[in-house]
Scaffold this active site. Sequence first.
Site, PDB file in Angstrom:
ATOM      1  CE  LYS A 218     -15.385 -19.532  -7.582  1.00 27.14           C
ATOM      2  NZ  LYS A 218     -13.892 -20.404  -7.461  1.00 27.14           N
TER       3      LYS A 218
ATOM      4  CG  LEU B  76      -5.431  -2.901  -5.922  1.00 25.03           C
ATOM      5  CD1 LEU B  76      -6.147  -2.405  -4.770  1.00 25.03           C
ATOM      6  CD2 LEU B  76      -7.095  -3.951  -6.304  1.00 25.03           C
TER       7      LEU B  76
ATOM      8  CG  HIS C  93       0.214 -12.125  -1.866  1.00 26.81           C
ATOM      9  ND1 HIS C  93      -1.237 -11.514  -0.471  1.00 26.81           N
ATOM     10  CD2 HIS C  93       0.274 -10.404  -2.055  1.00 26.81           C
ATOM     11  CE1 HIS C  93      -1.249 -10.437  -0.389  1.00 26.81           C
ATOM     12  NE2 HIS C  93      -0.635  -9.492  -1.654  1.00 26.81           N
TER      13      HIS C  93
ATOM     14  NE  ARG D  26       4.692  -7.592  -1.094  1.00 26.74           N
ATOM     15  CZ  ARG D  26       2.750  -7.070  -1.383  1.00 26.74           C
ATOM     16  NH1 ARG D  26       2.838  -8.278  -2.273  1.00 26.74           N
ATOM     17  NH2 ARG D  26       2.606  -6.096  -1.039  1.00 26.74           N
TER      18      ARG D  26
ATOM     19  NE  ARG E 234       1.531  -7.971  -6.824  1.00 29.11           N
ATOM     20  CZ  ARG E 234       0.684  -7.342  -5.121  1.00 29.11           C
ATOM     21  NH1 ARG E 234       0.077  -6.062  -5.827  1.00 29.11           N
ATOM     22  NH2 ARG E 234       0.975  -7.625  -3.998  1.00 29.11           N
TER      23      ARG E 234
ATOM     24  CD  GLU F 170       1.888  -0.262  -0.028  1.00 31.15           C
ATOM     25  OE1 GLU F 170       2.123  -1.010  -1.107  1.00 31.15           O
ATOM     26  OE2 GLU F 170       1.034  -0.699   0.965  1.00 31.15           O
TER      27      GLU F 170
ATOM     28  CG  HIS G 260       2.189 -10.638   1.810  1.00 33.09           C
ATOM     29  ND1 HIS G 260       3.077 -10.451   3.342  1.00 33.09           N
ATOM     30  CD2 HIS G 260       1.945  -9.193   1.443  1.00 33.09           C
ATOM     31  CE1 HIS G 260       2.432  -8.441   3.438  1.00 33.09           C
ATOM     32  NE2 HIS G 260       2.143  -7.998   2.818  1.00 33.09           N
TER      33      HIS G 260
END
Length: 534
Positions: free
Chosen positions: A37, A383, A342, A281, A377, A115, A235
């Site tokens: 884009k 990723l 997020h 989160r 998630r 994390e 987030h």
Amino acid sequence: MERRFDILVVGSGIAGLFYALKSAEHSPNAKIAIITKKAETDTSTNRAQGGIAAVLSNTDSFDRHFADTIKVGGGLCDEAVVKKIVQAGPVVIEELIQYGVRFTQHDGEFDLGREGGHSVKRVVHADDLTGKEIERALLVACRNNSNIKIYRDHMVLDLITYNESGQEVCAGVFAFSDAEHLIDTFFAPVTMLATGGLGQIYFHNTNPRIATGDGVAIAYRAGVDVANLEFIQFHPTALYLPGRMPFLISEAVRGEGAKLLTIDGRDLMKDAHELAELAPRDVVARAIDREMKESGEEFVLLDISHKDPEFVKSRFPNIYKECLRRGFDLTDRPVPVVPSAHYSCGGVMAAVNGETSLPGLYCAGEVAMSGMHGANRLASNSLLEAVVMAEQAAKTSADFLRQTHFPSQVPVDNPLASSLKYPRDKMLIAHDRRELTRVMSDFVGIVRTTDRLYLALDKVHQLADAIEAFYLATPATYAILELRNMTTVAELIIRSALMRQESRGLHFIEDYPERSDDFLHNTVIEGLKRNEVH
Ligand SMILES: Cc1cc2nc3c(=O)[nH]c(=O)nc-3n(C[C@H](O)[C@H](O)[C@H](O)COP(=O)(O)OP(=O)(O)OC[C@H]3O[C@@H](n4cnc5c(N)ncnc54)[C@H](O)[C@@H]3O)c2cc1C
């Protein structure tokens, strides 16, 4: 202009670039086009800080990574998909390295981070600029491949489909060229949709400008089912900057000991969860949301100033620099943060090998709903999912390409692109976009109610009607094309949220605060059929 390729890739983030490279290996004679884009690096991938989760140490195992993912996913993960993706992790990390990605290592060992939600250190990273390093390396590899051509500043509007023996088949895309102000047709037997996320639908978000949910709207209009769109991850800690787009402070900072504090200095997570700052989160975001609602303040504080300043600067060089550039010294005092949209766990329904219900259409990355994340998630699994799906889709679509008979002439009687309306007044578009994002943040945010969702649906319908009614033929712009997609996706998110009459994972609705086994399934919305497209 009309162009023909063997493989089209929409999007130049990790999913699109990795898919293009692997496709070039599996189909060495294929002509591949990447359509994107804006500039090639305008992607969420380029902003990822924390890293990629993968089993890379002796203290870790596939079973542990699997169990952590399932636990966070709130009962909705597809276990077979999670297994496949987790097990492919070490292989794809090696492949990324082969393509030139330089992950941070010490004495030949990966420097693994930890994390929220992970039971061990397993996040491989490139300092705190992991996504930028991945984007750099994969782009160089794509540019060095003579079979891959990149079209930047081309916005895909819709898929080209045709009917073959009663079955709709994907035959390419219509794309709006920003420079030429023309709609180009790209024909190909294989199309990969890797358009990323939809965070821009919310006022506070961490996503780049491109993340307007186009892929979800495009696939939905072409009759492909979408699912689980109510599961939007917020987030917890974006730097609070009134009137400016927030800057994300990775949870790796909490992983290294940063504390969340109320404005008056109370420990915010102490009684909220046993894992405190390292809780999943959604738990952290809800705790902050509650504190902000109770105190009436617009932000809370994140504090890592008790750590050695040299450690903070060397572990988080980019975050430190970017905060400083905005007037906040992480090593000196607590900084203001606010939860921001997020990541989208839902999206276009696709198998782990990228296949969708529309033959010839594949999907990978954040735009896809593979079953990996379920209702929530696990950090740094996105990723991983993107790169594994891209890899497997390259194999599957290469087989499809070999077997399929693509017609030399495709009848373009597609009603989709011709249904475009064009803008008359730029001011209205900017206003409508802002109003849409405010409605979504205020009524369809971290904590929802049925009444507020219906109110939001009403407002989104009004905006959608306004787009149809007001925007008449003058040259098209990205702004109107994006707004059209954003209202479609906003409506789908609200409809999904209304369908799930329970609270699970990232979806919290006050009217139904508990989990219910009646909703132990994906929230699926059927794609539009041809005669439903207006
Ligand atoms: C600030 C931030 C930090 C993050 N940190 C992490 C992390 O540490 N670890 C982790 O696992 N995940 C992280 N994530 C999530 C992760 O980065 C994304 O989910 C992932 O990069 C998505 O990759 P993608 O290839 O699907 O999409 P993207 O990288 O977003 O790429 C999408 C591409 O599609 C193109 N596109 C979109 N619409 C169109 C259209 N209509 N026509 C043509 N092209 C189009 C865009 O221009 C872009 O090139 C982070 C996300 C953000 C925003």
